[in-house]
Design an enzyme around this catalytic site. Structure first.
Site, PDB file in Angstrom:
ATOM      1  N   CYS A  10       0.840  -1.202   0.000  1.00  0.00           N
ATOM      2  CA  CYS A  10       0.000   0.000   0.000  1.00  0.00           C
ATOM      3  C   CYS A  10       0.880   1.260   0.000  1.00  0.00           C
ATOM      4  O   CYS A  10       1.655   1.443  -0.919  1.00  0.00           O
ATOM      5  CB  CYS A  10      -1.004  -0.029   1.159  1.00  0.00           C
ATOM      6  SG  CYS A  10      -2.371   1.146   0.922  1.00  0.00           S
ATOM      7  N   HIS A  42      -3.775  -4.657  -0.582  1.00  0.00           N
ATOM      8  CA  HIS A  42      -3.415  -5.285   0.693  1.00  0.00           C
ATOM      9  C   HIS A  42      -3.511  -6.803   0.557  1.00  0.00           C
ATOM     10  O   HIS A  42      -4.609  -7.359   0.635  1.00  0.00           O
ATOM     11  CB  HIS A  42      -4.363  -4.826   1.808  1.00  0.00           C
ATOM     12  CG  HIS A  42      -4.133  -3.433   2.269  1.00  0.00           C
ATOM     13  ND1 HIS A  42      -3.233  -3.117   3.260  1.00  0.00           N
ATOM     14  CD2 HIS A  42      -4.686  -2.261   1.871  1.00  0.00           C
ATOM     15  CE1 HIS A  42      -3.241  -1.809   3.466  1.00  0.00           C
ATOM     16  NE2 HIS A  42      -4.107  -1.264   2.630  1.00  0.00           N
ATOM     17  N   GLU A  49      -2.731  -8.968   2.721  1.00  0.00           N
ATOM     18  CA  GLU A  49      -3.190  -9.526   4.001  1.00  0.00           C
ATOM     19  C   GLU A  49      -4.689  -9.405   4.191  1.00  0.00           C
ATOM     20  O   GLU A  49      -5.263 -10.018   5.095  1.00  0.00           O
ATOM     21  CB  GLU A  49      -2.451  -8.852   5.166  1.00  0.00           C
ATOM     22  CG  GLU A  49      -2.930  -7.473   5.554  1.00  0.00           C
ATOM     23  CD  GLU A  49      -2.426  -6.348   4.664  1.00  0.00           C
ATOM     24  OE1 GLU A  49      -2.606  -5.174   5.038  1.00  0.00           O
ATOM     25  OE2 GLU A  49      -1.846  -6.637   3.586  1.00  0.00           O
TER      26      GLU A  49
END
Length: 214
Positions: A83, A192, A194
Site C-alpha cells: 500500500c 493489501h 493480508e
C-alpha cells in the site's frame, strides 16, 4: 528446514498486526520492529504503510528506514512494500499540493486517482505481466484495494545492464495505475495482500518461498 525470517518494519504506520499474522501464516518467522540491525539481518523485510505519503515518509526517516531499504537492496536482500509502503518507494508523492520526496527506488509520482469515485475501495482484478513469480497461481484473482492515490504514469528506461521491472496494472473508474512491481529483490503491491483472502495468502506464500532462494 528453518522458516525464513521476516521483519515487518514498525515506523508508526497504522495497525501492523494483520500484516504480521498474514506473513506468519505464509510460513515465515516474523518480528515487528524498527530496529535497524534486526531489519538488516532478516531474510525478508516487509514495509507496510497506511495514510498519507508525507506522514509515512516522516515516520520512515525517523527510524532511518529509507537507509535500511537502500542498504538491503544494495546487497540483493528482499524487500516487499504494501500500500503506502509501495508508494514511498517511488520518487515523489503529491497530496493536497504538497510534494514529498520518497525513497527514489523507482521513477514515478504518486498522485490522486482521476476517477469519478475516490477512494478506490474494494476488490479488483489486476493485469499481470508474463513471467511474474509473485502472482504465480493467482494472476486471474481479485485483490483488495483501499487508496486514493497511485502511480498513474511510469516509464522506466533500461539499458543492456538493466532488467526492466515486471509491472502489474489495475484500473478504477477508467483510470489506470500501478498495482504491483517486481524488480529483483524489491517487490511491492498497492493492494493489501493480508486483506485479500486466499489470493493474497498465496501471493505472500510466493514471496516467503522466494526468500529461501535469495
Amino acid at each position: 528446514m528453518a522458516q525464513p525470517s521476516v521483519v515487518v518494519l514498525d515506523y508508526g504506520s497504522g495497525n501492523l498486526r494483520s500484516a504480521v499474522r498474514a506473513v506468519e501464516r505464509a510460513g515465515a518467522s516474523v518480528e515487528l520492529t524498527g530496529d535497524l540491525d534486526a531489519a538488516m539481518a532478516a531474510d525478508g523485510l516487509l514495509v507496510p504503510g497506511v495514510g498519507a505519503f508525507e506522514a509515512c515518509m516522516r515516520g520512515l526517516r525517523a527510524i532511518r528506514g529509507e537507509r535500511i531499504i537502500g542498504r538491503r537492496l544494495a546487497g540483493g536482500r528482499p524487500v516487499l512494500g504494501i500500500c503506502v509502503g509501495m508508494q514511498i518507494l517511488f520518487e515523489h508523492g503529491v497530496e493536497h499540493g504538497v510534494d514529498t520526496e520518497g525513497c527514489g527506488e523507482w521513477p514515478g509520482v504518486v498522485e490522486r486517482l482521476q476517477a469519478p469515485v475516490v477512494p478506490h475501495m474494494g476488490w479488483n482484478t489486476v493485469e499481470v505481466p508474463v513471467g511474474s513469480s509473485l502472482f504465480a497461481g493467482v494472476a486471474q484473482e481479485r485483490f483488495y484495494f483501499v487508496h486514493s492515490y497511485g502511480v498513474r504514469r511510469w516509464e522506466l528506461v533500461t539499458n543492456d545492464r538493466t532488467t526492466a521491472p515486471l509491472v502489474t496494472w489495475a484500473s478504477h473508474g477508467g483510470d489506470r495505475f500501478v498495482a504491483a512491481v517486481e524488480n529483483g529483490p524489491l517487490a511491492a503491491t498497492q493492494f493489501h495482500p493480508e486483506k485479500s483472502g486466499d489470493a493474497g495468502a498465496q501471493l505472500l506464500r510466493n514471496w516467503v518461498r522466494s526468500l529461501k532462494a535469495a
